[in-house]
Design an enzyme around this catalytic site. Structure first.
Site, PDB file in Angstrom:
ATOM      1  N   TYR A  81      21.162   0.351 -98.674  1.00 51.91           N
ATOM      2  CA  TYR A  81      20.945   1.074 -99.942  1.00 51.91           C
ATOM      3  C   TYR A  81      20.942   2.573 -99.679  1.00 51.91           C
ATOM      4  O   TYR A  81      21.662   3.349-100.339  1.00 51.91           O
ATOM      5  CB  TYR A  81      19.613   0.634-100.559  1.00 51.91           C
ATOM      6  CG  TYR A  81      19.164   1.511-101.706  1.00 51.91           C
ATOM      7  CD1 TYR A  81      19.815   1.458-102.939  1.00 51.91           C
ATOM      8  CD2 TYR A  81      18.095   2.399-101.558  1.00 51.91           C
ATOM      9  CE1 TYR A  81      19.413   2.270-103.992  1.00 51.91           C
ATOM     10  CE2 TYR A  81      17.686   3.201-102.606  1.00 51.91           C
ATOM     11  CZ  TYR A  81      18.347   3.139-103.826  1.00 51.91           C
ATOM     12  OH  TYR A  81      17.953   3.940-104.860  1.00 51.91           O
TER      13      TYR A  81
HETATM   14  O1  LIG Z   1      12.313   6.066-103.610  1.00 53.43           O
HETATM   15  C1  LIG Z   1      13.320   5.417-103.419  1.00 53.43           C
HETATM   16  O2  LIG Z   1      14.367   5.908-103.086  1.00 53.43           O
HETATM   17  C2  LIG Z   1      13.276   3.932-103.539  1.00 53.43           C
HETATM   18  O3  LIG Z   1      12.064   3.605-104.204  1.00 53.43           O
HETATM   19  C3  LIG Z   1      11.847   2.232-104.299  1.00 53.43           C
HETATM   20  O4  LIG Z   1      11.750   1.673-103.006  1.00 53.43           O
HETATM   21  P1  LIG Z   1      10.311   1.531-102.328  1.00 53.43           P
HETATM   22  O5  LIG Z   1       9.684   2.861-102.156  1.00 53.43           O
HETATM   23  O6  LIG Z   1      10.505   0.711-101.115  1.00 53.43           O
HETATM   24  O7  LIG Z   1       9.509   0.787-103.480  1.00 53.43           O
HETATM   25  P2  LIG Z   1       8.883  -0.676-103.516  1.00 53.43           P
HETATM   26  O8  LIG Z   1       9.885  -1.683-103.173  1.00 53.43           O
HETATM   27  O9  LIG Z   1       8.225  -0.785-104.827  1.00 53.43           O
HETATM   28  O10 LIG Z   1       7.770  -0.627-102.374  1.00 53.43           O
HETATM   29  C4  LIG Z   1       6.669   0.246-102.513  1.00 53.43           C
HETATM   30  C5  LIG Z   1       5.794   0.134-101.305  1.00 53.43           C
HETATM   31  O11 LIG Z   1       5.235  -1.183-101.264  1.00 53.43           O
HETATM   32  C6  LIG Z   1       5.466  -1.758 -99.987  1.00 53.43           C
HETATM   33  N1  LIG Z   1       5.609  -3.201-100.165  1.00 53.43           N
HETATM   34  C7  LIG Z   1       6.699  -3.687-100.804  1.00 53.43           C
HETATM   35  C8  LIG Z   1       6.835  -5.037-101.004  1.00 53.43           C
HETATM   36  C9  LIG Z   1       5.816  -5.898-100.567  1.00 53.43           C
HETATM   37  O12 LIG Z   1       5.882  -7.140-100.728  1.00 53.43           O
HETATM   38  N2  LIG Z   1       4.743  -5.372 -99.961  1.00 53.43           N
HETATM   39  C10 LIG Z   1       4.592  -4.041 -99.747  1.00 53.43           C
HETATM   40  O13 LIG Z   1       3.598  -3.596 -99.194  1.00 53.43           O
HETATM   41  C11 LIG Z   1       6.696  -1.063 -99.446  1.00 53.43           C
HETATM   42  O14 LIG Z   1       6.705  -1.076 -98.044  1.00 53.43           O
HETATM   43  C12 LIG Z   1       6.534   0.323-100.010  1.00 53.43           C
HETATM   44  O15 LIG Z   1       5.751   1.090 -99.149  1.00 53.43           O
HETATM   45  C13 LIG Z   1      12.971   1.577-105.067  1.00 53.43           C
HETATM   46  O16 LIG Z   1      12.783   0.179-105.093  1.00 53.43           O
HETATM   47  C14 LIG Z   1      14.300   1.898-104.493  1.00 53.43           C
HETATM   48  O17 LIG Z   1      15.304   1.409-105.364  1.00 53.43           O
HETATM   49  C15 LIG Z   1      14.471   3.378-104.261  1.00 53.43           C
HETATM   50  O18 LIG Z   1      14.729   4.027-105.457  1.00 53.43           O
END
Ligand SMILES: O=C(O)[C@H]1O[C@H](OP(=O)(O)OP(=O)(O)OC[C@H]2O[C@@H](n3ccc(=O)[nH]c3=O)[C@H](O)[C@@H]2O)[C@H](O)[C@@H](O)[C@H]1O
Length: 445
Positions: free
Chosen positions: A251
């Site tokens: 991504y």
């Molecule tokens: O800013 C971005 O560029 C991206 O932002 C978002 O990604 P992320 O920041 O990864 O958000 P998100 O999946 O909500 O996980 C949030 C937190 O929960 C943690 N996490 C996640 C899943 C889980 O089961 N457990 C957990 O602790 C995980 O480790 C993380 O620390 C968008 O989805 C992406 O499309 C893109 O736009």
């Protein structure tokens, strides 16, 4: 005489009879004609209605060749096209002097819906484009579409990779701006379906730029990059000057590729391009694949949630950014975007090329996110703390937004507890879980 008389009477009777029969035949054939023309009229009306419906609400899915063939042969079809074009024009027409005319791609998405609404409310013309794919529940996208429709924002159902459709839209409307938000999102899903990222985030973006560069006038383009481009960068807070050549997920790699592609189209064709690096955007009408969203669902359903920590046992943190702040950033970027300098595929001079962080400037550990949700939902989460799988995640994000502040006064104002409260209020309203939350609130007290 009698004979003659009788004969004359017979003749006159038979003439009368013949006339009567011919009258009856005429009446019957007229009735038949009426009945069949009624039938024909009804059938034609039905076909016309079906065509109007298809081309008003579903223009893009039909094969282009089918369009042309039918268009040439059907009066009804051309009026259906007329209705479709009318809707496209109506939605795109600004209602304020010097209003923008914006094509919003991904308009039925989370950020797309909020931005479309904000633009429309201040009097800009907005036309949406969305393919309504099923990466997450399409009924949520349809509900966002219905909300936009109430505010006179029309969404054309179609794909970024459909070049004839994009060209048709640019034939009908002289867009001044494109707000390009359509993308395959999600960092972890890239391991399951890598091709979808290439198709939407690279091929789709190039297709859009191809059409935009040939348009006359060329629009200015503001588009969604991502905080994920910082990948394994360890300098904090993340600045636009830091390295972005170590993506941790496909991504992120496709978003970084988008930034390089933007450079190329700016350089060769004079397109004005602004990339916005969004930092974990959340809020009402959000994406069900994001952690804050499915944590809420799972906590309410009494299911356990996985809370990630780093390999060395530290908390994972994100610079969670509330949707209203992101919308202000998008509008600020649109308002300060300079015009593209080319026309009809030819560059006429150097054009603006920008990249900005849009974050909240205040990272919050995921554990804290969970405890805020527990408080708002009055429910203890069943936490399952595990090491962060190496499937694209990064341990930490933190935005430096001084560039966006300098250029369009971007200043986030919503902290995580305030933003999550608004999200939970929307969530329980939308999914109809108020009763459950209220009951649990009473039990807890
Ligand atoms: O800013 C971005 O560029 C991206 O932002 C978002 O990604 P992320 O920041 O990864 O958000 P998100 O999946 O909500 O996980 C949030 C937190 O929960 C943690 N996490 C996640 C899943 C889980 O089961 N457990 C957990 O602790 C995980 O480790 C993380 O620390 C968008 O989805 C992406 O499309 C893109 O736009």
């Amino acid at each position: 005489m009698m004979d003659r008389m009788g004969c004359a009477a017979d003749t006159s009777k038979s003439i009368k009879l013949e006339r009567y029969n011919s009258y009856i035949r005429r009446v019957n054939s007229t009735k038949l004609l009426n009945a069949s023309s009624k039938l024909l009229f009804r059938a034609t009306l039905l076909v016309a209605l079906i065509l109007v419906f298809i081309f008003t609400f579903n223009y893009p899915p039909l094969a282009d060749t089918t369009h042309r063939h039918l268009h040439a042969h059907s009066h009804f079809l051309s009026s259906a096209f007329g209705a479709w074009e009318k809707q496209v024009r109506h939605s795109s027409t600004p209602r304020r002097p010097n209003g923008l005319t914006v094509l919003v791609t991904g308009a039925a998405g989370f950020v797309g819906t909020h931005c479309s609404l904000a633009l429309k409310k201040r009097g800009d013309g907005v036309l949406g484009l969305d393919n309504f794919n099923s990466y997450y529940d399409p009924s949520l996208k349809r509900a966002r579409q219905a909300m936009l429709s109430k505010h006179q924002v029309f969404i054309v159902e179609g794909d970024l990779n459909d070049k004839p459709l994009l060209e048709k839209l640019f034939d009908v409307v002289a867009f001044t701006h494109i707000l390009h938000l359509a993308a395959q999102a999600g960092v972890r899903y890239a391991m399951q379906n890598p091709q979808s990222y290439v198709t939407a985030n690279i091929a789709g973006f190039v297709n859009l730029l191809e059409v935009a560069k040939s348009a006359n006038p060329q629009p200015s383009i503001v588009w969604a990059s991502s905080s994920s481009v910082y990948g394994l960068n360890t300098e904090n807070p993340f600045s636009e000057l830091h390295r972005t050549d170590q993506p941790a997920s496909l991504y992120a790699a496709t978003k970084k590729a988008g930034e390089e592609i933007a450079h190329t189209y700016n350089h060769i064709y004079g397109l004005s391009l602004t990339g916005l690096r969004f930092f974990t955007v959340y809020g009402p009408w959000g994406r069900p694949d994001m952690a804050y969203f499915f944590f809420t669902k799972d906590i309410l359903q009494g299911k356990s949630i996985d809370v990630y920590e780093t390999q060395d046992g530290k908390q994972v943190a994100r610079d969670f950014t509330y949707i209203d702040d992101i919308v202000k950033g998008c509008l600020g970027a649109l308002d300060t975007a300079e015009k593209s300098t080319g026309s009809g595929g030819k560059k006429r001079g150097p054009a603006q090329l920008r990249v900005y962080n849009l974050g909240n400037t205040s990272p919050v550990p995921v554990g804290r996110l969970v405890s805020i949700l527990e408080g708002l939902l009055n429910t203890k989460a069943k936490k399952h703390v595990i090491k962060m799988p190496s499937n694209g995640d990064v341990p930490y994000t933190h935005a430096n937004v001084s560039l966006a502040f300098r250029d369009f006064a971007y200043k986030p104002t919503t902290d995580l507890p305030t933003g999550l409260r608004k999200f939970v209020k929307w969530y329980v309203g939308y999914y109809g879980l108020q009763q459950r939350v209220k009951r649990e609130t009473r039990l807890d007290n």
